[in-house]
Design a protein around this motif. Structure first.
Motif, PDB file in Angstrom:
ATOM      1  N   GLU A  62      40.356  -6.240 -45.157  1.00 44.90           N
ATOM      2  CA  GLU A  62      40.088  -7.513 -45.840  1.00 44.90           C
ATOM      3  C   GLU A  62      40.011  -8.610 -44.791  1.00 44.90           C
ATOM      4  N   LYS A  63      39.258  -9.632 -45.081  1.00 43.62           N
ATOM      5  CA  LYS A  63      39.190 -10.772 -44.155  1.00 43.62           C
ATOM      6  C   LYS A  63      40.567 -11.445 -44.123  1.00 43.62           C
ATOM      7  N   PRO A  64      41.145 -11.590 -42.919  1.00 43.74           N
ATOM      8  CA  PRO A  64      42.500 -12.164 -42.853  1.00 43.74           C
ATOM      9  C   PRO A  64      42.529 -13.670 -43.153  1.00 43.74           C
ATOM     10  N   VAL A  65      43.649 -14.060 -43.737  1.00 47.31           N
ATOM     11  CA  VAL A  65      43.911 -15.465 -44.056  1.00 47.31           C
ATOM     12  C   VAL A  65      45.288 -15.788 -43.485  1.00 47.31           C
ATOM     13  N   LYS A  66      45.443 -16.955 -42.860  1.00 47.09           N
ATOM     14  CA  LYS A  66      46.734 -17.341 -42.272  1.00 47.09           C
ATOM     15  C   LYS A  66      47.851 -17.265 -43.305  1.00 47.09           C
ATOM     16  N   GLU A  67      48.997 -16.785 -42.830  1.00 47.23           N
ATOM     17  CA  GLU A  67      50.238 -16.677 -43.610  1.00 47.23           C
ATOM     18  C   GLU A  67      50.166 -15.722 -44.787  1.00 47.23           C
ATOM     19  N   ASP A  94      41.081 -11.781 -28.153  1.00 44.35           N
ATOM     20  CA  ASP A  94      41.578 -12.965 -27.439  1.00 44.35           C
ATOM     21  C   ASP A  94      43.094 -12.804 -27.329  1.00 44.35           C
ATOM     22  N   SER A  95      43.547 -12.434 -26.150  1.00 43.23           N
ATOM     23  CA  SER A  95      44.966 -12.128 -25.955  1.00 43.23           C
ATOM     24  C   SER A  95      45.881 -13.310 -26.276  1.00 43.23           C
ATOM     25  N   ARG A  96      45.360 -14.542 -26.253  1.00 42.63           N
ATOM     26  CA  ARG A  96      46.171 -15.722 -26.592  1.00 42.63           C
ATOM     27  C   ARG A  96      46.590 -15.684 -28.066  1.00 42.63           C
ATOM     28  N   SER A  97      45.846 -14.940 -28.892  1.00 40.14           N
ATOM     29  CA  SER A  97      46.134 -14.874 -30.331  1.00 40.14           C
ATOM     30  C   SER A  97      47.220 -13.854 -30.669  1.00 40.14           C
ATOM     31  N   GLU A  98      47.507 -12.932 -29.754  1.00 42.63           N
ATOM     32  CA  GLU A  98      48.431 -11.820 -30.047  1.00 42.63           C
ATOM     33  C   GLU A  98      49.808 -12.269 -30.529  1.00 42.63           C
ATOM     34  N   GLU A  99      50.345 -13.309 -29.928  1.00 37.14           N
ATOM     35  CA  GLU A  99      51.704 -13.739 -30.305  1.00 37.14           C
ATOM     36  C   GLU A  99      51.763 -14.311 -31.730  1.00 37.14           C
ATOM     37  N   ASP A 148      50.994 -20.973 -37.470  1.00 40.92           N
ATOM     38  CA  ASP A 148      51.034 -21.730 -36.215  1.00 40.92           C
ATOM     39  C   ASP A 148      49.870 -21.410 -35.280  1.00 40.92           C
ATOM     40  N   LEU A 149      48.997 -20.493 -35.651  1.00 41.97           N
ATOM     41  CA  LEU A 149      47.864 -20.133 -34.791  1.00 41.97           C
ATOM     42  C   LEU A 149      46.981 -21.354 -34.557  1.00 41.97           C
ATOM     43  N   PRO A 150      46.846 -21.787 -33.290  1.00 43.26           N
ATOM     44  CA  PRO A 150      45.966 -22.933 -33.013  1.00 43.26           C
ATOM     45  C   PRO A 150      44.509 -22.596 -33.324  1.00 43.26           C
ATOM     46  N   ASP A 151      43.772 -23.559 -33.783  1.00 48.16           N
ATOM     47  CA  ASP A 151      42.365 -23.350 -34.113  1.00 48.16           C
ATOM     48  C   ASP A 151      41.576 -22.863 -32.895  1.00 48.16           C
ATOM     49  N   ALA A 152      41.987 -23.246 -31.707  1.00 49.56           N
ATOM     50  CA  ALA A 152      41.297 -22.841 -30.481  1.00 49.56           C
ATOM     51  C   ALA A 152      41.385 -21.324 -30.259  1.00 49.56           C
TER      52      ALA A 152
END
Length: 191
Positions: A62-67, A94-99, A148-152
């Motif tokens: 499914e397409k993911p949605v925050k939270e 994008d490894s910055r997104s992993e956390e 908390d995932l930044p839009d960037a």
């Protein structure tokens, strides 16, 4: 009489040559039959077939949605003709997104540790032999993206890579992959 003697000699000579030729022909036939009697020939055909070690990744998604916990159930299916061992690697583009990303198996946070084992090489090994036509149990069943995932960092994907090795002659997946050399050469990877 000398004329008769010459004719007699000539007839005798023709008869003698005919006899020798006839005897020679009989002898050749006899030897041919004897060779056929002494010779034996058998033909054995060995048919060799090569098995096909082929896997595909099957995934409910499914397409993911925050939270929100969203369905992502990566499984590996054996579509080849031989049983195999499989391993998988989960790669976030994008490894910055992993956390900001969490995996779940059912209600439990993390991987499916009952059927999969994570090793120090970064690969996740399926513990059982994957029989022809069967699918593994999912590596995980859901993902959840933190609010908390930044839009960037929001433009990423979670990819699953998989490799397989024919199971014959090996006792487990780790041994099978060590035999072919564990490394990043992308040999046999399904994506």
């Amino acid at each position: 009489m000398s004329k008769e003697k010459g004719v007699f000699c000539k007839r005798t000579m023709i008869a003698l040559i005919s006899f020798v030729l006839f005897a020679g022909i009989l002898l050749c036939l006899k030897i041919g039959k004897m060779n056929a009697y002494l010779m034996d020939e058998k033909k054995l055909v060995n048919t060799v077939t090569i098995g096909k070690n082929v896997i595909v990744i099957d995934e409910a998604f499914e397409k993911p949605v925050k939270e929100k916990k969203t369905v992502k159930e990566p499984c590996i299916k054996n579509t080849g003709t031989v049983d195999c061992f499989v391993r998988a690697k989960v790669v976030v583009t994008d490894s910055r997104s992993e956390e900001y990303l969490n995996y779940y198996y059912g209600e439990q946070e993390g991987w499916n540790e009952k059927e999969w084992t994570v090793y120090e090489d970064g690969w996740i090994y399926y513990r059982d032999i994957l029989k022809v036509g069967e699918c593994t149990r999912p590596i995980f069943s859901h993902v959840k993206i933190s609010a908390d995932l930044p839009d960037a960092f929001a433009d990423f994907s979670v990819d699953v890579l998989a490799e397989s090795v024919q199971a014959e002659h090996f006792t487990d997946a780790k041994e099978a992959f060590m035999a072919i050399g564990v490394g990043g050469d992308n040999r046999g990877i399904a994506k």
